[in-house]
Scaffold this motif. Structure first.
Motif, PDB file in Angstrom:
ATOM      1  N   ASN A   1       0.885  -1.346   0.002  1.00  0.00           N
ATOM      2  CA  ASN A   1      -0.080   0.058   0.065  1.00  0.00           C
ATOM      3  C   ASN A   1       0.906   1.361   0.006  1.00  0.00           C
ATOM      4  OD1 ASN A   1      -2.779  -1.231  -0.136  1.00  0.00           O
ATOM      5  ND2 ASN A   1      -2.501  -1.311   2.183  1.00  0.00           N
ATOM      6  N   LEU A   2       1.896   0.956   0.865  1.00  0.00           N
ATOM      7  CA  LEU A   2       2.858   2.262   1.132  1.00  0.00           C
ATOM      8  C   LEU A   2       3.390   2.524  -0.349  1.00  0.00           C
ATOM      9  CD1 LEU A   2       4.087   2.093   4.675  1.00  0.00           C
ATOM     10  CD2 LEU A   2       2.352   3.737   3.739  1.00  0.00           C
ATOM     11  N   LYS A   3       3.922   1.618  -0.853  1.00  0.00           N
ATOM     12  CA  LYS A   3       4.720   1.652  -2.144  1.00  0.00           C
ATOM     13  C   LYS A   3       3.762   2.423  -3.190  1.00  0.00           C
ATOM     14  CE  LYS A   3       8.107  -0.923  -4.569  1.00  0.00           C
ATOM     15  NZ  LYS A   3       8.312  -2.270  -5.009  1.00  0.00           N
ATOM     16  N   LEU A   4       2.544   1.999  -3.257  1.00  0.00           N
ATOM     17  CA  LEU A   4       1.504   2.667  -4.312  1.00  0.00           C
ATOM     18  C   LEU A   4       1.274   4.003  -3.899  1.00  0.00           C
ATOM     19  CD1 LEU A   4      -1.298  -0.490  -4.532  1.00  0.00           C
ATOM     20  CD2 LEU A   4       0.280   0.345  -6.367  1.00  0.00           C
ATOM     21  N   ALA A   5       0.909   4.270  -2.750  1.00  0.00           N
ATOM     22  CA  ALA A   5       0.647   5.818  -2.349  1.00  0.00           C
ATOM     23  C   ALA A   5       2.130   6.643  -2.676  1.00  0.00           C
ATOM     24  CB  ALA A   5       0.440   5.526  -0.631  1.00  0.00           C
ATOM     25  N   GLU A   6       3.132   6.160  -2.401  1.00  0.00           N
ATOM     26  CA  GLU A   6       4.375   6.910  -2.734  1.00  0.00           C
ATOM     27  C   GLU A   6       4.468   7.196  -3.973  1.00  0.00           C
ATOM     28  OE1 GLU A   6       8.236   5.085  -1.504  1.00  0.00           O
ATOM     29  OE2 GLU A   6       9.446   6.967  -1.993  1.00  0.00           O
ATOM     30  N   ALA A   7       4.071   6.345  -5.110  1.00  0.00           N
ATOM     31  CA  ALA A   7       4.359   6.515  -6.315  1.00  0.00           C
ATOM     32  C   ALA A   7       3.114   7.597  -6.585  1.00  0.00           C
ATOM     33  CB  ALA A   7       3.727   5.236  -7.188  1.00  0.00           C
ATOM     34  N   VAL A   8       2.098   7.526  -6.131  1.00  0.00           N
ATOM     35  CA  VAL A   8       0.961   8.708  -6.413  1.00  0.00           C
ATOM     36  C   VAL A   8       1.597  10.110  -5.839  1.00  0.00           C
ATOM     37  CG1 VAL A   8      -1.465   9.587  -5.895  1.00  0.00           C
ATOM     38  CG2 VAL A   8      -0.960   6.894  -6.046  1.00  0.00           C
ATOM     39  N   PHE A   9       2.192  10.145  -4.517  1.00  0.00           N
ATOM     40  CA  PHE A   9       2.570  11.367  -4.285  1.00  0.00           C
ATOM     41  C   PHE A   9       3.765  11.792  -4.932  1.00  0.00           C
ATOM     42  CE2 PHE A   9      -0.129  10.344  -0.663  1.00  0.00           C
ATOM     43  CZ  PHE A   9      -0.831  11.629  -0.260  1.00  0.00           C
ATOM     44  N   LYS A  10       4.522  10.926  -5.360  1.00  0.00           N
ATOM     45  CA  LYS A  10       5.785  11.369  -6.129  1.00  0.00           C
ATOM     46  C   LYS A  10       5.392  11.848  -7.507  1.00  0.00           C
ATOM     47  CE  LYS A  10       9.656  10.913  -3.982  1.00  0.00           C
ATOM     48  NZ  LYS A  10      10.343  12.006  -3.872  1.00  0.00           N
ATOM     49  N   LYS A  11       4.361  11.485  -7.953  1.00  0.00           N
ATOM     50  CA  LYS A  11       4.096  11.775  -9.222  1.00  0.00           C
ATOM     51  C   LYS A  11       3.326  13.084  -9.379  1.00  0.00           C
ATOM     52  CE  LYS A  11       0.525  10.242 -12.701  1.00  0.00           C
ATOM     53  NZ  LYS A  11      -0.726   9.292 -12.911  1.00  0.00           N
ATOM     54  N   PHE A  12       2.669  13.633  -8.188  1.00  0.00           N
ATOM     55  CA  PHE A  12       2.071  14.862  -8.148  1.00  0.00           C
ATOM     56  C   PHE A  12       3.089  16.136  -7.253  1.00  0.00           C
ATOM     57  CE2 PHE A  12      -1.435  12.061  -9.325  1.00  0.00           C
ATOM     58  CZ  PHE A  12      -1.724  12.488 -10.227  1.00  0.00           C
ATOM     59  N   ASN A  13       3.800  15.343  -6.816  1.00  0.00           N
ATOM     60  CA  ASN A  13       4.406  16.257  -5.772  1.00  0.00           C
ATOM     61  C   ASN A  13       6.010  15.901  -5.813  1.00  0.00           C
ATOM     62  OD1 ASN A  13       4.997  18.591  -4.096  1.00  0.00           O
ATOM     63  ND2 ASN A  13       4.690  17.084  -2.275  1.00  0.00           N
ATOM     64  N   SER A  14       6.707  15.823  -6.959  1.00  0.00           N
ATOM     65  CA  SER A  14       7.967  15.004  -6.966  1.00  0.00           C
ATOM     66  C   SER A  14       9.150  15.626  -6.245  1.00  0.00           C
ATOM     67  CB  SER A  14       8.240  15.379  -8.774  1.00  0.00           C
ATOM     68  OG  SER A  14       8.390  16.647  -9.106  1.00  0.00           O
ATOM     69  N   GLU A  15       9.243  16.995  -6.074  1.00  0.00           N
ATOM     70  CA  GLU A  15      10.142  17.336  -5.303  1.00  0.00           C
ATOM     71  C   GLU A  15      10.442  16.999  -4.131  1.00  0.00           C
ATOM     72  OE1 GLU A  15      11.718  21.444  -5.668  1.00  0.00           O
ATOM     73  OE2 GLU A  15      10.642  21.671  -7.754  1.00  0.00           O
ATOM     74  N   TYR A  16       9.276  16.781  -3.362  1.00  0.00           N
ATOM     75  CA  TYR A  16       9.234  16.492  -1.680  1.00  0.00           C
ATOM     76  C   TYR A  16       9.427  15.010  -1.548  1.00  0.00           C
ATOM     77  CZ  TYR A  16       8.026  21.441  -0.989  1.00  0.00           C
ATOM     78  OH  TYR A  16       8.008  22.699  -0.906  1.00  0.00           O
TER      79      TYR A  16
END
Ligand SMILES: Nc1ncnc2c1ncn2[C@@H]1O[C@H](COP(=O)(O)OP(=O)(O)OP(=O)(O)O)[C@@H](O)[C@H]1O
Ligand SMILES: [Mg+2]
Lengths: 785, 225
Positions: free
Chosen positions: A623-638
């Motif tokens: 779950n966390l891996k999937l979530a990380e991908a989502v956040f990285k996609k839309f907030n890549s610098e953080y």
């Protein structure tokens, strides 16, 4: 003469290895515990007392009536500073602080660091020395930044940071204008860097002039010679005179009281950390005393053996004074050995102690003051533990001693009994306290939170998360990482906002009623696993008018007095909010307090956090891996940052857990030292009565009979200690529990189990020697006649 | 040297009061060797302890070298004692944790003799007592006779004017006992006053004069010839 004493002492120590070991071990453990606690106390007492101008430094405070009580708090409006600077000539300097949290970028290095926004005055008001840069000018420009040495190292390694450029978030470039020495371990301030206030105003995009928004800390430096009382009289009305808020008094809290005296009740200082400091000092004193008592008891118990020496020395010309100094010298020597050992123990246990107390204490090996204090501590301990034995032993009359009819044990029995009772009283009080603290902790931990914490995660809305929220939410759900998502104003475990600005039909307008305020964009009850008692969740997709809908918790319904809450209108200023649902009370803040009235506002409000319920079908890692991908996609610098609600919730018990652990530690130590002493006493008693035991056995006494005869005396003392300890412990713990509204009742079983524990431990301690004595073949013990 | 008049000493326990010394008067001159005899419990040790200023009388007068000391406090008595009196006990009373040398050295330490002088003087007496070869032994490593010789060495090392001995041969066999008595006689011949309690008529014969006590009173004095 001194050499002769030393020789006798040394040989005595070696000859009685068991006695020496018990004495030194007990003293060392006692001294180490006391020293650790004193380190802690020293740290607490010295908090922010290193500022050269501490006698003129103040924090601005507010005072007002809520729910019929006077409350004091240390956050102020942002505009207070300019008013203080302009209209109050007694005030020399003023600085505000508030938290800053930015993404730092240097090349391809990204780091999120926590610092403070502050005014330029800060650097000259407080004594945080700069290693490089000029304190007067370092924060003058909006894009200046002051780094601590540690931060500079983190960002630039060994390079000189002065003048270097740092990219802050994705927008601005800052220049390093100063490097500050790392903050000491005894200050209330906690920042990795300082940024100018003007930059906050720039990112906020407006200058907050609202006297009703108390959100920052304001620090003031008074001119020399100005009294606190005089300025207090004038600043009292500062808010009143600048706004239509008529019920807030402003006053100044002096730096000398910031750390130790920060608890206000009904508008007055009633204490604070000082209580813990006092309690801990008392405990330190007692632990040391208990260790010293061991020494006194064992030394006087052994007096029969020493009596002959005393008698002979007197016969050949020793005066009482010279004997007293001999025995004191002996105890100081033992204390010295124990002290060295204690220092080792302290050094070894300091990391664990730091961890436990959340401190960064260390032994100042290089400080002469420290060594002088060590020496005085050792001498103090030596004198404390040696004075009674010295007086007692040196008072022996040689006539009696040398005649061989001397029986010191009986002469000394009363003071020794008193000492044992003292030790055990203290140990039992601590044992009872430990049990009650643990029960209270468990009681609160078992309390129903009202929502489902497991698999619930939140992420702060940094960078572009806010902008892309709809997309993020959608992808979290479609990717299968989460089963529900809700945007909220604060983490589920923290109350970030409250107001007394709500009104409704039937409200008594004279009463200020405070509500927790929480915001959600929808799916709140589903994400959190809350129970809806009446009505429904906020859902702006289905009901467009829900942008101004609210949910109430049960406590709110009760204080608002609604018979039929659904459909009621609650006004916040001019905004009309409609109640669409009532949720079951849940714990937002303290698990020890009743749930406060709470208003949960709909989408037309402000947001800081995204909560999402992880998909139970997947593993957490997936779950966390999937979530990380989502956040990285839309907030890549953080970097992807997430918090589990159950972990955060567990942190609410940290203080009590610490109290519990410390209490059991202290209890364990005291019982250990006390039993060490008891063991020593039992040994000597068994030795002294070895002939009596032999005779009794010859006359037909059983091992059991002899054992219980020998143990009984000591158990009587423990029982007596229990009688004294019970009311004391009850009193202390009763007052401790008064600090919690949601508290465990003190049951009789606490005392019963404490009694059992102590009895068992002391039986084991004493009977070991008693059994050994009882088993000795009488032929052996009587032969020496 | 010593003159006591109507000396009284009582011991009170819960039930009974024992009169240990009952208006006892006697005199001992400088250079005398006096033996005190009497049945067990007649007050011999009590008397010796008072003479040695370890204990104080309940009534009567005690003049030591012309000074009335019956009323002296502990500190003053200790001071007078360490410069003037040496003790020898039946049970030797050596300090187990100290060596022979250190035991003998002890009185010198308390009278403040310098370290170099101490070595010289201790070695001198140890030599005289023929115990020099045992100087680094501990008391437990010695025979009874050797221990008593150490005790005598310790009693005389400070060159006291008076030696008080309470059954010095009580724990010794006859040959060791005789050796001790010879030592005491030598000391007496060199000018030291000696008062000795004994149960042995044989030992008493070494003295000049025997004082016999009964129930805390002098009953007879024999002058030896
Ligand atoms: N501390 C004391 N308490 C009570 N009575 C005591 C004490 N010391 C001695 N006595 C009593 O005083 C009397 C004289 O005792 P003392 O020791 O002087 O006898 P002694 O002549 O030395 O006997 P021995 O030849 O057995 O050594 C005895 O009756 C004794 O019981
Ligand atoms: Mg006697």
């Amino acid at each position: 003469m001194f050499k002769n004493y030393l020789k006798v002492t040394w040989r005595n120590l070696l000859k009685n290895k068991g006695f020496t070991a018990i004495n030194i071990a007990g003293l060392a453990v006692g001294m180490a515990s006391a020293a650790l606690i004193l380190f802690w106390v020293q740290n607490e007492v010295s908090y922010d007392q290193f500022h050269e101008k501490k006698d003129r430094l103040y924090q601005m405070y507010n005072r007002s009536v809520f729910d019929g009580k006077l409350w004091c708090w240390g956050t102020t409006p942002k505009v207070m500073r300019s008013s203080l600077k302009q209209d109050y000539p007694q005030v020399e300097q003023v600085a505000r602080t508030t938290n800053a949290n930015f993404l730092f970028t240097i090349g391809d290095k990204h780091l999120t660091l926590a610092g403070n926004h502050t005014d330029p005055d800060f650097l000259t008001m407080f004594s945080f020395p700069l290693v490089k840069g000029n304190a007067k000018t370092a924060l003058n420009d909006m894009k200046n930044i002051v780094l601590t040495e540690k931060t500079a190292k983190k960002l630039f390694g060994d390079q000189d940071p002065m003048g270097k450029t740092i990219k802050i978030d994705s927008t601005d470039y800052f220049t390093v204008t100063a490097v500050m020495k790392d903050l000491p371990n005894n200050t209330r301030f906690d920042f990795e860097y300082l940024m100018p206030w003007s930059y906050l105003e720039k990112t906020d995009n407006y200058v907050d002039k609202n006297w009703g928004n108390n959100s920052v800390q304001t620090w003031a430096l008074l001119k020399p010679g100005v009294t606190e009382a005089a300025v207090n009289r004038q600043v009292k009305n500062i808010t009143r005179s600048h706004s239509d808020i008529k019920d807030i008094d402003v006053f100044m809290h002096p730096a000398t009281k910031w750390h130790l005296y920060s608890k206000f009740e009904n508008g007055k200082i009633v204490g604070g950390k000082i209580e813990a400091v006092r309690l801990f000092s008392i405990i330190a004193g007692f632990i040391l005393l208990i260790a010293c008592i061991n020494f006194m008891n064992l030394s006087t118990a052994r007096s029969e053996k020493r009596a002959k020496e005393v008698g002979i020395r007197k016969v050949v010309g020793a005066s009482k004074t010279s004997l007293i100094s001999q025995f004191l010298g002996e105890s100081i020597m033992i204390s010295l050995i124990a002290g060295v050992l204690a220092l080792v123990i302290v050094q070894v246990s300091l990391p664990g102690f730091n961890n436990l107390t959340d401190k960064k204490l260390f032994i100042p090996w290089e400080s002469t003051t420290f060594w002088l204090l060590c020496l005085s501590f050792i001498i103090f301990t030596g004198v404390l533990s040696g004075s009674y034995p010295a007086l007692y032993l040196s008072a022996f009359r040689p006539v009696k001693v040398l005649k061989g009819t001397f029986k010191a044990a009986n002469a000394a029995i009363s003071p020794r009994k008193v000492l044992v009772v003292t030790q055990f009283t203290f140990a039992i009080v601590l044992i009872i306290s430990t049990i009650i603290v643990r029960e209270q902790l468990e009681y609160a931990q078992n309390r129903d939170t009202g929502y489902k914490k497991n698999n619930l995660v939140y992420t702060f809305m940094s960078g572009n998360i806010g902008k892309n929220y709809a997309l993020i939410r959608n992808e979290l759900l479609t990717s299968g990482a989460a089963t529900a998502v809700s945007k909220t104003s604060a983490p589920m475990t923290e109350g970030w906002s409250d107001t007394w600005g709500f009104s409704w039909e039937g409200k008594n307008e004279n009463e200020k009623l405070d509500f927790n305020v929480y915001n959600t964009d929808g799916s709140f009850t589903k994400t959190m696993g809350l129970k809806v008692i009446e009505g429904r969740d906020i859902d702006a997709d289905k009901y467009p008018s829900d942008s101004l809908a609210i949910l109430l918790n049960e406590a709110s319904v009760k204080v608002m007095g609604f018979k039929q809450p659904i459909g009621q209108i609650v006004k916040n200023g001019d905004t009309k909010l409609t109640v669409v649902g009532v949720v079951k009370d849940f714990i937002l803040q303290s698990p020890y307090e009743p749930v406060r009235p709470m208003v949960i506002q709909g989408p037309k409000s402000w947001f800081n956090v995204i909560h999402y319920k992880l998909n139970e079908k997947n593993t957490t890692a997936a779950n966390l891996k999937l979530a990380e991908a989502v956040f990285k996609k839309f907030n890549s610098e953080y970097p992807f940052d997430y918090h589990f609600v159950d972990d955060e919730y567990a942190k609410k018990f940290k203080d009590e857990q610490r109290t519990g652990t410390l209490a059991s530690l202290f209890a364990g130590l005291t019982i250990f030292i006390s039993c060490l002493g008891l063991f020593g006493l039992a040994t000597y008693m068994a030795q002294n009565r070895i002939k009596e035991i032999g005779v009794r056995k010859v006359l037909g006494a059983s091992v059991m009979g002899v054992t219980s005869m020998l143990s009984k005396d000591f158990l009587k003392l423990v029982g007596f200690a229990f009688l004294i300890a019970t009311p004391l412990a009850w009193y202390f713990m009763h007052s401790w529990l008064q600090g919690y509204t949601y508290r465990v009742p003190i049951s009789i079983w606490v005392f019963v189990s404490a009694a059992l524990v102590t009895t068992i431990i002391s039986i084991v301690t004493v009977s070991f020697q008693a059994v050994k004595a009882a088993l000795t073949n009488p032929v052996k013990s009587l032969r020496s006649e | 040297m010593i003159k006591i008049t109507n000396l009284e000493k009582f011991y009170r326990t819960e039930e009974v009061e024992t009169i240990a010394l009952n208006k006892l008067s006697m005199e001992v001159n400088t250079g005398e060797f006096v033996a005190i005899m009497g049945p067990s419990g007649c007050g011999k040790s009590t008397l010796l302890n008072i003479l040695g200023m370890l204990d104080d009388p309940d009534a009567g007068s005690y003049v030591f070298n012309g000074t009335e000391i019956a009323h002296f406090n502990e500190r003053k008595r200790a001071d007078l004692r360490k410069h003037n009196i040496g003790f020898v006990f039946q049970s030797f009373n050596l300090i187990d944790e100290l060596t022979v040398f250190e035991n003998v050295e002890l009185p010198l330490i308390y009278t403040g003799v310098s370290s170099a002088d101490r070595v010289k003087r201790v070695e001198e007496v140890l030599d005289k007592m023929q115990i020099m070869h045992r100087r680094n032994h501990y008391p437990q490593q010695l025979s009874g006779g050797q221990q008593q010789r150490v005790a005598i060495a310790r009693a005389v090392v400070n060159k006291p004017k008076l030696i008080l001995a309470d059954e010095p041969t009580g724990n010794l066999d006859s040959s060791n006992g005789n050796e001790v008595m010879e030592l005491l006689t030598d000391l007496n011949e060199q000018g030291t006053t000696i008062i000795m309690v004994t149960h042995s008529e044989h030992d008493a014969r070494y003295s000049h004069r025997i004082i016999r006590l009964l129930d805390g009173q002098t009953v007879m004095e024999n002058i030896m010839v």
